[in-house]
Design a protein around this motif. Structure first.
Motif, PDB file in Angstrom:
ATOM      1  N   GLU A  71       0.828  -1.214   0.000  1.00  0.00           N
ATOM      2  CA  GLU A  71       0.000   0.000   0.000  1.00  0.00           C
ATOM      3  C   GLU A  71       0.859   1.261   0.000  1.00  0.00           C
ATOM      4  OE1 GLU A  71      -2.592  -0.285   3.387  1.00  0.00           O
ATOM      5  OE2 GLU A  71      -3.424  -2.193   2.678  1.00  0.00           O
ATOM      6  N   GLY A  72       2.056   1.196   0.600  1.00  0.00           N
ATOM      7  CA  GLY A  72       2.961   2.347   0.653  1.00  0.00           C
ATOM      8  C   GLY A  72       2.741   3.216   1.867  1.00  0.00           C
ATOM      9  N   GLY A  73       3.649   4.178   2.054  1.00  0.00           N
ATOM     10  CA  GLY A  73       3.534   5.116   3.154  1.00  0.00           C
ATOM     11  C   GLY A  73       3.965   4.551   4.498  1.00  0.00           C
ATOM     12  N   VAL A  74       4.955   3.641   4.487  1.00  0.00           N
ATOM     13  CA  VAL A  74       5.382   2.986   5.719  1.00  0.00           C
ATOM     14  C   VAL A  74       6.857   3.274   6.012  1.00  0.00           C
ATOM     15  CG1 VAL A  74       5.557   0.777   6.952  1.00  0.00           C
ATOM     16  CG2 VAL A  74       3.732   1.107   5.279  1.00  0.00           C
ATOM     17  N   ILE A  75       7.131   3.595   7.267  1.00  0.00           N
ATOM     18  CA  ILE A  75       8.510   3.726   7.763  1.00  0.00           C
ATOM     19  C   ILE A  75       8.789   2.475   8.571  1.00  0.00           C
ATOM     20  CG2 ILE A  75      10.066   5.016   9.277  1.00  0.00           C
ATOM     21  CD1 ILE A  75       8.109   7.458   8.834  1.00  0.00           C
ATOM     22  N   VAL A  76       9.780   1.684   8.156  1.00  0.00           N
ATOM     23  CA  VAL A  76      10.138   0.457   8.861  1.00  0.00           C
ATOM     24  C   VAL A  76      11.449   0.694   9.611  1.00  0.00           C
ATOM     25  CG1 VAL A  76      10.809  -1.975   8.601  1.00  0.00           C
ATOM     26  CG2 VAL A  76       8.950  -1.041   7.218  1.00  0.00           C
ATOM     27  N   ASP A  77      11.477   0.276  10.869  1.00  0.00           N
ATOM     28  CA  ASP A  77      12.633   0.449  11.749  1.00  0.00           C
ATOM     29  C   ASP A  77      13.110  -0.925  12.196  1.00  0.00           C
ATOM     30  OD1 ASP A  77      13.975   0.431  14.273  1.00  0.00           O
ATOM     31  OD2 ASP A  77      12.627   1.870  15.195  1.00  0.00           O
ATOM     32  N   TYR A  78      14.339  -1.285  11.777  1.00  0.00           N
ATOM     33  CA  TYR A  78      14.940  -2.538  12.264  1.00  0.00           C
ATOM     34  C   TYR A  78      16.438  -2.515  12.041  1.00  0.00           C
ATOM     35  CZ  TYR A  78      15.309  -7.401  13.634  1.00  0.00           C
ATOM     36  OH  TYR A  78      15.635  -8.559  14.302  1.00  0.00           O
ATOM     37  N   HIS A  79      17.179  -3.208  12.909  1.00  0.00           N
ATOM     38  CA  HIS A  79      18.640  -3.183  12.791  1.00  0.00           C
ATOM     39  C   HIS A  79      19.179  -4.081  11.682  1.00  0.00           C
ATOM     40  CE1 HIS A  79      17.866  -6.203  16.008  1.00  0.00           C
ATOM     41  NE2 HIS A  79      18.688  -6.902  15.267  1.00  0.00           N
ATOM     42  N   GLY A  80      18.389  -5.029  11.211  1.00  0.00           N
ATOM     43  CA  GLY A  80      18.812  -5.841  10.064  1.00  0.00           C
ATOM     44  C   GLY A  80      18.017  -5.421   8.850  1.00  0.00           C
ATOM     45  N   CYS A  81      18.523  -5.713   7.643  1.00  0.00           N
ATOM     46  CA  CYS A  81      17.738  -5.297   6.473  1.00  0.00           C
ATOM     47  C   CYS A  81      17.839  -6.276   5.309  1.00  0.00           C
ATOM     48  CB  CYS A  81      18.160  -3.901   6.020  1.00  0.00           C
ATOM     49  SG  CYS A  81      19.821  -3.783   5.357  1.00  0.00           S
ATOM     50  N   ASP A  82      18.665  -7.299   5.425  1.00  0.00           N
ATOM     51  CA  ASP A  82      18.912  -8.151   4.267  1.00  0.00           C
ATOM     52  C   ASP A  82      17.791  -9.145   3.963  1.00  0.00           C
ATOM     53  OD1 ASP A  82      19.436  -9.724   6.482  1.00  0.00           O
ATOM     54  OD2 ASP A  82      21.361 -10.479   5.738  1.00  0.00           O
ATOM     55  N   PHE A  83      16.791  -9.267   4.834  1.00  0.00           N
ATOM     56  CA  PHE A  83      15.701 -10.218   4.576  1.00  0.00           C
ATOM     57  C   PHE A  83      14.444  -9.561   4.011  1.00  0.00           C
ATOM     58  CE2 PHE A  83      15.070  -8.836   8.922  1.00  0.00           C
ATOM     59  CZ  PHE A  83      13.703  -8.717   9.057  1.00  0.00           C
ATOM     60  N   PHE A  84      14.398  -8.227   4.021  1.00  0.00           N
ATOM     61  CA  PHE A  84      13.241  -7.536   3.436  1.00  0.00           C
ATOM     62  C   PHE A  84      13.350  -7.570   1.915  1.00  0.00           C
ATOM     63  CE2 PHE A  84      13.786  -4.897   7.422  1.00  0.00           C
ATOM     64  CZ  PHE A  84      12.675  -5.397   8.081  1.00  0.00           C
ATOM     65  N   PRO A  85      12.231  -7.767   1.210  1.00  0.00           N
ATOM     66  CA  PRO A  85      12.276  -7.717  -0.261  1.00  0.00           C
ATOM     67  C   PRO A  85      12.767  -6.343  -0.742  1.00  0.00           C
ATOM     68  CG  PRO A  85      10.188  -8.649   0.487  1.00  0.00           C
ATOM     69  CD  PRO A  85      10.898  -8.126   1.707  1.00  0.00           C
ATOM     70  N   GLU A  86      13.642  -6.350  -1.710  1.00  0.00           N
ATOM     71  CA  GLU A  86      14.225  -5.118  -2.249  1.00  0.00           C
ATOM     72  C   GLU A  86      13.135  -4.176  -2.765  1.00  0.00           C
ATOM     73  OE1 GLU A  86      17.554  -3.698  -5.543  1.00  0.00           O
ATOM     74  OE2 GLU A  86      17.080  -5.826  -5.360  1.00  0.00           O
ATOM     75  N   ARG A  87      12.077  -4.738  -3.350  1.00  0.00           N
ATOM     76  CA  ARG A  87      11.005  -3.936  -3.965  1.00  0.00           C
ATOM     77  C   ARG A  87      10.216  -3.109  -2.949  1.00  0.00           C
ATOM     78  NH1 ARG A  87       6.905  -7.262  -2.317  1.00  0.00           N
ATOM     79  NH2 ARG A  87       7.467  -9.456  -2.282  1.00  0.00           N
ATOM     80  N   TRP A  88      10.345  -3.410  -1.679  1.00  0.00           N
ATOM     81  CA  TRP A  88       9.564  -2.707  -0.662  1.00  0.00           C
ATOM     82  C   TRP A  88       9.945  -1.248  -0.481  1.00  0.00           C
ATOM     83  CZ3 TRP A  88       8.889  -6.057   4.377  1.00  0.00           C
ATOM     84  CH2 TRP A  88       7.943  -7.058   4.132  1.00  0.00           C
ATOM     85  N   PHE A  89      11.244  -0.932  -0.591  1.00  0.00           N
ATOM     86  CA  PHE A  89      11.708   0.390  -0.150  1.00  0.00           C
ATOM     87  C   PHE A  89      12.121   1.298  -1.287  1.00  0.00           C
ATOM     88  CE2 PHE A  89      12.447  -2.539   3.390  1.00  0.00           C
ATOM     89  CZ  PHE A  89      11.615  -1.944   4.329  1.00  0.00           C
ATOM     90  N   HIS A  90      11.721   2.555  -1.143  1.00  0.00           N
ATOM     91  CA  HIS A  90      12.097   3.585  -2.107  1.00  0.00           C
ATOM     92  C   HIS A  90      13.384   4.269  -1.668  1.00  0.00           C
ATOM     93  CE1 HIS A  90       7.717   3.002  -2.545  1.00  0.00           C
ATOM     94  NE2 HIS A  90       8.061   2.980  -3.818  1.00  0.00           N
ATOM     95  N   ILE A  91      13.685   4.209  -0.380  1.00  0.00           N
ATOM     96  CA  ILE A  91      14.918   4.795   0.159  1.00  0.00           C
ATOM     97  C   ILE A  91      15.265   4.085   1.471  1.00  0.00           C
ATOM     98  CG2 ILE A  91      13.835   6.671   1.489  1.00  0.00           C
ATOM     99  CD1 ILE A  91      16.174   8.455   0.148  1.00  0.00           C
ATOM    100  N   VAL A  92      16.571   4.006   1.734  1.00  0.00           N
ATOM    101  CA  VAL A  92      17.076   3.343   2.942  1.00  0.00           C
ATOM    102  C   VAL A  92      18.035   4.305   3.639  1.00  0.00           C
ATOM    103  CG1 VAL A  92      18.433   1.393   3.822  1.00  0.00           C
ATOM    104  CG2 VAL A  92      16.907   1.059   1.838  1.00  0.00           C
ATOM    105  N   PHE A  93      17.774   4.583   4.909  1.00  0.00           N
ATOM    106  CA  PHE A  93      18.663   5.431   5.694  1.00  0.00           C
ATOM    107  C   PHE A  93      19.352   4.573   6.751  1.00  0.00           C
ATOM    108  CE2 PHE A  93      15.456   8.486   4.171  1.00  0.00           C
ATOM    109  CZ  PHE A  93      16.301   9.387   3.544  1.00  0.00           C
ATOM    110  N   VAL A  94      20.682   4.633   6.773  1.00  0.00           N
ATOM    111  CA  VAL A  94      21.471   3.894   7.754  1.00  0.00           C
ATOM    112  C   VAL A  94      21.999   4.910   8.761  1.00  0.00           C
ATOM    113  CG1 VAL A  94      23.399   2.311   8.133  1.00  0.00           C
ATOM    114  CG2 VAL A  94      22.173   2.271   5.941  1.00  0.00           C
ATOM    115  N   LEU A  95      21.498   4.833   9.987  1.00  0.00           N
ATOM    116  CA  LEU A  95      21.960   5.752  11.015  1.00  0.00           C
ATOM    117  C   LEU A  95      23.300   5.292  11.569  1.00  0.00           C
ATOM    118  CD1 LEU A  95      18.944   6.465  10.737  1.00  0.00           C
ATOM    119  CD2 LEU A  95      19.008   7.107  13.127  1.00  0.00           C
TER     120      LEU A  95
END
Length: 172
Positions: A71-95
């Motif tokens: 649906e879109g419009g979601v901010i996901v917060d997690y310390h790992g990221c390699d298991f999420f489907p690539e197609r999910w995110f429009h941008i990735v911020f690494v703090l």
């Protein structure tokens, strides 16, 4: 209106949750903390005695989030990221946080020595930044400093500008 999905990742203690909640509040996007989601839905696959924490069942997490993400419009917060489907995110911020600052934050959380040491090493060797670069297109992965309160405000403003531009670029 089409809205972007954003991933906030980085070592525990870098400020993902603080940034994510404030960003959601100011942008109207939905905030999802994967740790909380897993706890609420018991999305675990055993327990790690060494780190004294449950083991995330990544497949069940992905299944749980799939509809919201499409649906879109979601901010996901997690310390790992390699298991999420690539197609999910429009941008990735690494703090990213200086080690001395991070050490104090993690110590305050009551992490045991092994967990403290491993997380600090993870930050020193930029493990999660490398993981993000290996999991997503390089042009959508952006490091952000997260050491002091001014960084939080700067990061929020920068991301809000990005969201505004993304929405403009994707409206018909």
């Amino acid at each position: 209106m089409l809205l972007p999905n954003i991933l906030l990742t980085g070592t525990p203690g870098v400020g993902k949750t603080t940034l994510g909640k404030e960003l959601a509040s100011r942008s109207g996007l939905k905030y999802v903390n994967v740790g909380d989601l897993a706890r609420e839905g018991q999305l675990y696959d055993g327990y790690d005695e060494e780190y004294d924490c449950p083991i995330l069942d990544e497949d069940r997490v992905v299944d749980e989030l799939e509809n919201q993400m499409s649906e879109g419009g979601v901010i996901v917060d997690y310390h790992g990221c390699d298991f999420f489907p690539e197609r999910w995110f429009h941008i990735v911020f690494v703090l990213k946080t200086d080690n001395s600052v991070l050490y104090k934050r993690l110590e305050t959380r009551g992490y045991n020595q092994k967990k403290l040491k491993d997380n600090i090493q993870c930050e020193i060797f930029q493990v999660l930044y490398e993981e993000a670069l290996g999991s997503y297109k390089e042009e959508i992965v952006h490091p952000l400093p997260s050491n002091k309160p001014e960084d939080l405000e700067d990061n929020i403003n920068q991301i809000l500008k990005w969201i505004e531009q993304w929405v403009k670029d994707h409206s018909s």
